[in-house]
Design an enzyme around this catalytic site. Structure first.
Site, mmCIF file in Angstrom:
data_model
loop_
_atom_site.group_PDB
_atom_site.id
_atom_site.type_symbol
_atom_site.label_atom_id
_atom_site.label_comp_id
_atom_site.label_asym_id
_atom_site.label_seq_id
_atom_site.Cartn_x
_atom_site.Cartn_y
_atom_site.Cartn_z
ATOM 1 N N ASP A 14 1.024 -1.245 -0.061
ATOM 2 C CA ASP A 14 0.154 0.149 0.241
ATOM 3 C C ASP A 14 1.288 1.568 0.439
ATOM 4 O O ASP A 14 1.320 1.711 1.173
ATOM 5 C CB ASP A 14 -0.983 -0.132 0.870
ATOM 6 C CG ASP A 14 -2.066 0.826 1.502
ATOM 7 O OD1 ASP A 14 -1.963 1.893 -0.329
ATOM 8 O OD2 ASP A 14 -2.256 1.026 2.293
ATOM 9 N N ASP A 107 -3.392 1.988 -5.248
ATOM 10 C CA ASP A 107 -2.416 1.964 -5.018
ATOM 11 C C ASP A 107 -1.594 1.235 -3.868
ATOM 12 O O ASP A 107 -1.275 1.158 -3.412
ATOM 13 C CB ASP A 107 -1.931 3.495 -4.144
ATOM 14 C CG ASP A 107 -3.149 3.662 -2.935
ATOM 15 O OD1 ASP A 107 -4.697 2.827 -3.116
ATOM 16 O OD2 ASP A 107 -3.349 4.773 -2.112
ATOM 17 N N GLU A 108 -2.770 -0.071 -4.648
ATOM 18 C CA GLU A 108 -3.110 -1.085 -3.246
ATOM 19 C C GLU A 108 -2.996 -2.660 -4.067
ATOM 20 O O GLU A 108 -3.532 -2.498 -5.130
ATOM 21 C CB GLU A 108 -4.202 -0.988 -2.617
ATOM 22 C CG GLU A 108 -3.799 -1.797 -1.205
ATOM 23 C CD GLU A 108 -5.326 -1.261 -0.475
ATOM 24 O OE1 GLU A 108 -5.501 -2.229 0.658
ATOM 25 O OE2 GLU A 108 -6.252 -0.383 -1.002
#
Length: 413
Positions: A14, A107-108
């Site tokens: 993350d 973003d993960e």
């Protein structure tokens, strides 16, 4: 190989304050300073740096409140195109380190963590974290565990810039004992209150609770979480995004308006964006919804079912017009519009409409193909409907085109 444990596990990566970190990649001046990224029309903070968070600014806070708490903060308008560029660079780095990667959100990522000779999971987590910072410039946190739920808990607890592997049951218990049950994705609000009435307030409480009780309280999805936090992986890594059940396009109207002609222009614009997505995914809409959000707080809904699923502009605009009229409240100022395509069917596999004469069909297909080809080569909206010529302002937001952030291929919004 790890002589004392498994050779494979699940990792979760993350990014730390991703939107802010992305802005810092292209502007060194922002590093170490309180930075907020603003959403639609600069009305609220959608992401903030840890320095701004220390001033008490929260995600979703109106800009006028944020300025009171952090008057020296630097506020920047979002740029989803730039964020997608960095997101795909991060994805490439993770794919170079793992054979199975799930592009969960912008973003993960989840990934299969596999050890090579002499490697440890802690070392693997550090290697991936450092590699992304070196190649992309974005700080991230990595957690590795026996299941994806545990891996996410570990990375969340290790922020910012952590890299940690926890695979031994006794270390898992230490971690779970210190985390409220609301740290588990999927447990919040009413579910947390239900668990609390049974004395289940920490992740460890949930792990030690009776499984049948958890299923009764939280249904089958809660039981899945119970297995996961007890170290049994039941949630797989999805290397491909499942087929869409719906597709939507829309967002801010660039300010409140009660002008029906302006709303119609937005309808046309958003429909052209929706058709772009339908054609990209090779599907046709069986049902169309138009949702208007008003400044007063209420929403209006219009919806129609198509006689035959379609993705042509001339067909869908005839369906969208009455939907807009149904959603419209005269005299009320609208701020957002969303178009949602439902009951998606594979393109070209539906029966031809009885009331769609062949000449109309050929002309409509030709126009859409020409528009798709030119826009694909020159840029979105280079060729568009003349219905919006009287309102060119709806195309002037070069930073985000008034759209929501939606990156193709990722699983979660």
């Amino acid at each position: 190989m790890n002589a004392n444990g498994p050779a494979t596990a699940i990792g979760h990566l993350d990014a730390d304050c991703f939107y802010v970190s992305a802005e810092r990649v292209r502007d060194e001046f922002l590093r170490g300073k309180p930075v907020g990224v603003l959403g639609n029309q600069g009305a609220c903070v959608i992401a903030k740096s840890y320095e701004m968070k220390a001033h008490g600014v929260k995600t979703g806070e109106p800009i006028w409140d944020a300025l009171v708490k952090c008057p020296d903060g630097i506020y920047i308008k979002r740029d989803f195109r730039w964020y997608e560029v960095l997101s795909r660079m991060m994805l490439e780095v993770v794919q170079n380190a793992s054979r199975q990667v799930e592009y969960y959100s912008i973003d993960e990522f989840f990934f299969r963590a596999e050890l090579r000779r002499g490697e440890t999971f802690d070392g693997l987590a550090r290697t991936i974290r450092d590699r992304i910072e070196e190649c992309v410039g974005v700080p991230v946190t990595v957690g590795i565990a026996r299941t994806r739920t545990l891996a996410k808990l570990i990375s969340d607890a290790s922020k910012p810039h952590g890299a940690r592997a926890v695979l031994e049951p006794n270390r898992e218990e230490e971690l779970l004992a210190g985390l409220p049950v609301t740290e588990i994705t999927g447990i919040a609000g009413r579910r947390a209150a239900t668990l609390s009435s049974w004395g289940i307030t920490t992740c460890l409480h949930l792990a030690r609770a009776d499984r049948t009780l958890v299923r009764r309280l939280l249904t089958a999805s809660g039981e899945v979480l119970w297995w996961e936090i007890n170290g049994d992986p039941v949630q797989p890594i999805h290397t491909r995004r499942p087929a869409h059940k719906t597709l939507s396009r829309g967002g801010s109207l660039g300010g409140a308006t009660d002008d029906p002609m302006a709303l119609y222009a937005w309808l046309v614009r958003n429909l052209e964006r929706l058709i772009e997505e339908l054609r990209y995914h090779g599907v046709a809409a069986g049902r169309l919804k138009v949702i208007l959000a008003y400044k007063s707080g209420h929403t209006g809904l219009g919806q129609r079912t198509l006689a035959v699923p379609g993705d042509r502009f001339d067909v869908l605009i005839d369906v969208a017009r009455p939907c807009l009229r149904q959603a419209w409240s005269k005299g009320q100022s609208a701020t957002h519009m969303h178009l949602i395509a439902e009951d998606l069917a594979p393109r070209g596999q539906t029966a031809l409409a009885f009331f769609d004469p062949l000449p109309n069909r050929i002309r409509g297909e030709d126009v859409d193909r020409l528009k798709e080809r030119i826009n694909g080569k020159i840029g979105r909206f280079a060729l568009r409907s003349a219905a919006t010529l009287y309102l060119p302002a709806i195309y002037r937001d070069t930073a985000n085109e008034y759209d929501i952030c939606d990156v193709r291929g990722k699983i979660c919004f």
